[in-house]
Write an enzyme that holds these catalytic residues in place. Sequence first.
Site, mmCIF file in Angstrom:
data_model
loop_
_atom_site.group_PDB
_atom_site.id
_atom_site.type_symbol
_atom_site.label_atom_id
_atom_site.label_comp_id
_atom_site.label_asym_id
_atom_site.label_seq_id
_atom_site.Cartn_x
_atom_site.Cartn_y
_atom_site.Cartn_z
ATOM 1 N N HIS A 198 0.876 -1.176 0.000
ATOM 2 C CA HIS A 198 0.000 0.000 0.000
ATOM 3 C C HIS A 198 0.914 1.228 0.000
ATOM 4 C CE1 HIS A 198 -2.793 2.924 1.861
ATOM 5 N NE2 HIS A 198 -3.769 2.121 1.483
ATOM 6 N N ASP A 215 2.946 -4.788 7.913
ATOM 7 C CA ASP A 215 1.724 -4.006 7.749
ATOM 8 C C ASP A 215 0.552 -4.980 7.876
ATOM 9 O OD1 ASP A 215 -0.572 -2.859 6.757
ATOM 10 O OD2 ASP A 215 0.365 -1.984 4.978
ATOM 11 N N GLN A 251 -4.750 -5.335 6.713
ATOM 12 C CA GLN A 251 -5.785 -6.250 6.201
ATOM 13 C C GLN A 251 -5.807 -7.574 6.942
ATOM 14 O OE1 GLN A 251 -8.103 -5.526 4.042
ATOM 15 N NE2 GLN A 251 -7.299 -3.504 3.544
ATOM 16 N N LYS A 304 -10.559 -1.191 10.194
ATOM 17 C CA LYS A 304 -10.680 -2.349 9.299
ATOM 18 C C LYS A 304 -11.020 -3.611 10.101
ATOM 19 C CE LYS A 304 -7.397 -0.397 6.046
ATOM 20 N NZ LYS A 304 -8.118 -0.075 4.817
ATOM 21 N N CYS A 341 -4.682 2.397 -3.781
ATOM 22 C CA CYS A 341 -3.446 2.890 -3.125
ATOM 23 C C CYS A 341 -2.275 1.929 -3.328
ATOM 24 C CB CYS A 341 -3.650 3.146 -1.633
ATOM 25 S SG CYS A 341 -4.796 4.457 -1.290
HETATM 26 N N1 PMP Z 1 -1.885 -0.952 4.457
HETATM 27 C C1 PMP Z 1 -2.854 -1.667 3.889
HETATM 28 C C2 PMP Z 1 -2.557 -3.036 3.375
HETATM 29 C C3 PMP Z 1 -4.144 -1.139 3.811
HETATM 30 O O1 PMP Z 1 -5.111 -1.854 3.238
HETATM 31 C C4 PMP Z 1 -4.387 0.154 4.320
HETATM 32 C C5 PMP Z 1 -5.756 0.786 4.231
HETATM 33 N N2 PMP Z 1 -6.333 0.729 2.942
HETATM 34 C C6 PMP Z 1 -3.342 0.849 4.916
HETATM 35 C C7 PMP Z 1 -2.108 0.261 4.959
HETATM 36 C C8 PMP Z 1 -3.515 2.212 5.506
HETATM 37 O O2 PMP Z 1 -4.367 2.148 6.596
HETATM 38 P P1 PMP Z 1 -4.968 3.461 7.235
HETATM 39 O O3 PMP Z 1 -5.560 4.251 6.086
HETATM 40 O O4 PMP Z 1 -6.000 2.970 8.169
HETATM 41 O O5 PMP Z 1 -3.864 4.190 7.890
#
Ligand code: PMP
Length: 407
Positions: free
Chosen positions: A124, A201, A204, A227, A365
Amino acid sequence: YKVFDVLEIRKDFPILNQTIHGKPLVYFDNAATTQKPQSVIQAISEYYQEFNANIHRGIHTLAEKATAEYEGTREMVRKFINASSTDEIIFTRGTTESINLVAATFGRQQVKAGDEVIITTMEHHSNIVPWQMLCEEKGATLKVIPINDAGEIILEEYEKLLSERTKLVAAVYVSNSLGTINPVKEIIDRAHAFGARVLIDGAQASAHLDINVQELNCDFYAFSSHKLYGPTGIGVLYGKRELLDSMPPYQGGGEMIKEVSFEKTTYNELPYKFEAGTPNIADTVAFKKALEYVNEISKPVAAEYEHELLTYATESLQEINGLRIVGTAKEKISIVSFVVEGVHHQDIGIILDTQGIAVRTGHHCTQPLMQRFGIPGTTRASFAMYNTKEEIDKLVKGLHRVVKMFR
Ligand code: PMP
């Protein structure tokens, strides 16, 4: 819940009970954010109605109650990921801030010119950009682990990237765009053999997989409450105590200090050293209810059901002419990303919305990942424990309609 009853579960999520453009809402955007059970929604208003107060400093009853509830969530999070101490649980705004915290503290302290940081192709943006910024500042190099056409990391290529120059490996546990579950234990062990630290990270992964940071032996683990059926604006950074202890603070301010004079400031103990200012108390308190909810249902039970949905969707989508699933890894969570020949993903999203179906479209993203597959974006349906096979049937029906309109 002795047996998994999706209709009972759905009753706990008031937002699901509505129509969109006259059709019952089908919410398939759970990888972006999950919906919240009533207990979480209620906890937020209870906090403001009954015990709103600033934490840690007050000696009055409300402040004590608010502090106890806030710290209660920390203990709950500790158990949820099996950390050895609450000192290792730092509250942040979310995964993004957790990663930025590590880049700004550990990264700035440890990464020097000529060093290397390794990430994967499926990161991401929040696990790419902070490392790019750091590498640029330090004259370090960012290396990327390639993936195969199924969307799986190629471990042999990863081995080749590792060296004494590797300071940190930052890898996503589960891809938000593909659903791939990465072999993080192998990634961590191989990095450690070279003396590198590893950040996972877990944005998910945390809602779907059992998380055990001690068993994984990761050095950092980042995730977001929103999430995981909890509120937005609250997330977690887990870090090994000896690392957190040796890292400089992130932001300066109240709460993170022991003693301040104009000549010198000494810093507070863990975890407060990394929590400057008044935190997001209400959402942190409510986050505990989300974790309780997940525990009550039991994550493995929910995950098994979600896997059934994944299998059903993967099979059902095959009947759509010209549809290709992007991300066909052997190990996946309940995410299906796909492209449909001759139809732009944005048009798919708009038409599905008229059917009451909420999906995500675009690059999610993960622009470098889309570039790897040679596509601008996908349509993504991501399933949570409250989704049903009937909803997947509606998605398939909606896609038939889309194809008819555009071909
Ligand atoms: N890493 C991953 C794999 C994600 O799916 C997301 C959220 N789409 C993020 C990081 C970022 O998370 P947040 O927007 O809650 O900071």
